[in-house]
Scaffold this active site. Structure first.
Site, mmCIF file in Angstrom:
data_model
loop_
_atom_site.group_PDB
_atom_site.id
_atom_site.type_symbol
_atom_site.label_atom_id
_atom_site.label_comp_id
_atom_site.label_asym_id
_atom_site.label_seq_id
_atom_site.Cartn_x
_atom_site.Cartn_y
_atom_site.Cartn_z
ATOM 1 N N CYS A 145 9.899 -9.854 -19.195
ATOM 2 C CA CYS A 145 9.637 -8.541 -19.806
ATOM 3 C C CYS A 145 9.228 -8.688 -21.268
ATOM 4 O O CYS A 145 10.080 -8.930 -22.129
ATOM 5 C CB CYS A 145 10.883 -7.666 -19.674
ATOM 6 S SG CYS A 145 10.720 -6.064 -20.487
ATOM 7 N N CYS A 148 10.763 -6.138 -23.650
ATOM 8 C CA CYS A 148 12.168 -6.403 -23.969
ATOM 9 C C CYS A 148 12.311 -7.575 -24.942
ATOM 10 O O CYS A 148 13.118 -7.524 -25.857
ATOM 11 C CB CYS A 148 12.965 -6.760 -22.709
ATOM 12 S SG CYS A 148 12.570 -5.777 -21.276
ATOM 13 N N ASP A 149 11.563 -8.629 -24.722
ATOM 14 C CA ASP A 149 11.863 -9.893 -25.406
ATOM 15 C C ASP A 149 10.811 -10.371 -26.398
ATOM 16 O O ASP A 149 11.052 -11.344 -27.120
ATOM 17 C CB ASP A 149 12.083 -10.997 -24.351
ATOM 18 C CG ASP A 149 13.257 -10.664 -23.440
ATOM 19 O OD1 ASP A 149 14.174 -9.968 -23.897
ATOM 20 O OD2 ASP A 149 13.253 -11.097 -22.271
#
Ligand code: NAP
Length: 320
Positions: A145, A148-149
């Site tokens: 993701c 997300c990261d």
């Protein structure tokens, strides 16, 4: 022995657990069939159990670890009386109400539950490469993701695997943070739409590694690089990257609902008017019905919607 419940919630990621908090607070005493640990990336708590720090879930100024967040969700649901059952659902009979549900720990005999309503929150899984240590290194260099990261890879050289729209989108997004992004694709032609390809090709931070697949992950606790194999010559080479984003597609966890609930071409459950499915009394929320947003917060939001839809529907049925 078969137990009766007002609401059975299948799945225990952010969607299922939010539905559990809301239905428990509405005195519906939900039973959450939370799944069980299997050999794949599949487990109670959902995809966040494989994440390290989450910085974009509102309310946590300094971020929170994925497993801790899910443990908090679970405790909050338990506090209001939600009950948890660690097993997988193996079969559902939706031809009559209450719906019958069989679980993995009870065999093929009597159903485990008869539920007045069901909330499906079984999520989706990222398709993984299947190389050694891939799951273990999630949160330590391997990610599924970018939203997300990506932030954790500021100024670093990283790679994205895949040749579809997801890979192009993730790679383009990641150039906001990374110094360089390698797109590793197993063929010499992309599957992605022309516009997404053009955007990636025009980005000076993106370079393409064609006809290549990742066969090994290098590093100890943290990813330090990958071994690539040329899909034509079989030749192997090393690529030093500290991040590897796997973007080769997602798969909804819907096999148990096949033939019961309407699904789209990619086997995601189709919902209408909020979280209603094609079967009255069965509601769906989270990634199992959303292949666009795929965020913990959107899953939690739709879990809340499913709980409210369920509550209203149960009231209308009992009043009628
Ligand atoms: P996808 O279109 O199925 O593409 C998957 C890519 O991964 C393909 O290039 C495939 O290679 C590669 N791949 C599959 N298995 C692999 C493996 N084991 N090892 C290495 N490579 C592998 O999936 P997606 O990109 O996630 O897109 C899914 C759907 O969502 C599509 O309809 C897409 O258009 C849509 N989407 C749209 C947007 C947008 O418009 N903003 C963004 C993301 C996704 P091959 O090409 O060789 O098969």
């Amino acid at each position: 022995m078969t137990r009766h419940t007002h609401v059975a919630i299948i799945g225990s990621g952010p969607a299922g657990l939010t539905a559990a908090i809301y239905t428990a607070r509405a005195n519906l005493a939900p039973i959450v069939i939370e799944g069980e640990i299997s050999s794949t990336s599949d487990q109670p708590g959902g995809q966040l159990m494989l994440t390290t720090e989450i910085e974009n879930f509102p309310g946590f100024i300094n971020g929170i670890e994925g497993p801790e967040l899910m443990s908090n969700f679970r405790s909050q649901a338990e506090r209001f009386g939600a009950e948890f059952h660690t097993a997988k659902v193996t079969r559902i009979d939706a031809s009559n109400r209450p719906f019958a549900i069989w679980t993995s720990d009870q065999g093929d005999g009597d159903a485990s539950y008869l539920a007045d309503a069901i909330i499906v929150a079984t999520g989706a899984r990222s398709i993984m490469l299947g190389v050694d240590r891939e799951i273990e290194l999630i949160g330590h260099g391997v990610s599924t993701c970018a939203t997300c990261d990506g932030f954790f890879f500021r100024g670093q050289e990283i790679a994205v695997v895949g040749g579809g729209d997801s890979a192009m989108e993730e790679a383009t997004f990641l150039t906001k943070f990374a110094s360089k992004v390698h797109i590793i694709h197993r063929r010499s032609e992309l599957r992605a739409s022309k516009i997404m390809q053009d955007r990636a090709r025009a980005n000076p931070k993106i370079s393409f590694t064609w006809n290549s697949r990742v066969v090994e992950l290098i590093g100890g606790d943290q990813l330090e690089g990958v071994v690539l194999e040329d899909t034509i010559t079989g030749e192997r080479s090393k690529l030093a990257v500290t991040g590897l984003f796997v973007a080769i597609g997602h798969e909804p966890n819907t096999s148990v609902f096949e033939g019961i609930l309407d699904m789209d071409g990619a086997r995601y459950i189709v919902t209408h008017d909020g979280t209603n499915t094609s079967v009255e009394g069965i509601f769906a929320c989270g990634d199992v019905q959303d292949h666009i947003y795929r965020q913990a917060i959107t899953a939690a939001g739709s879990g809340c919607m499913a709980a409210l839809d369920t509550e209203r529907w149960l009231e209308s049925v009992h009043a009628g």
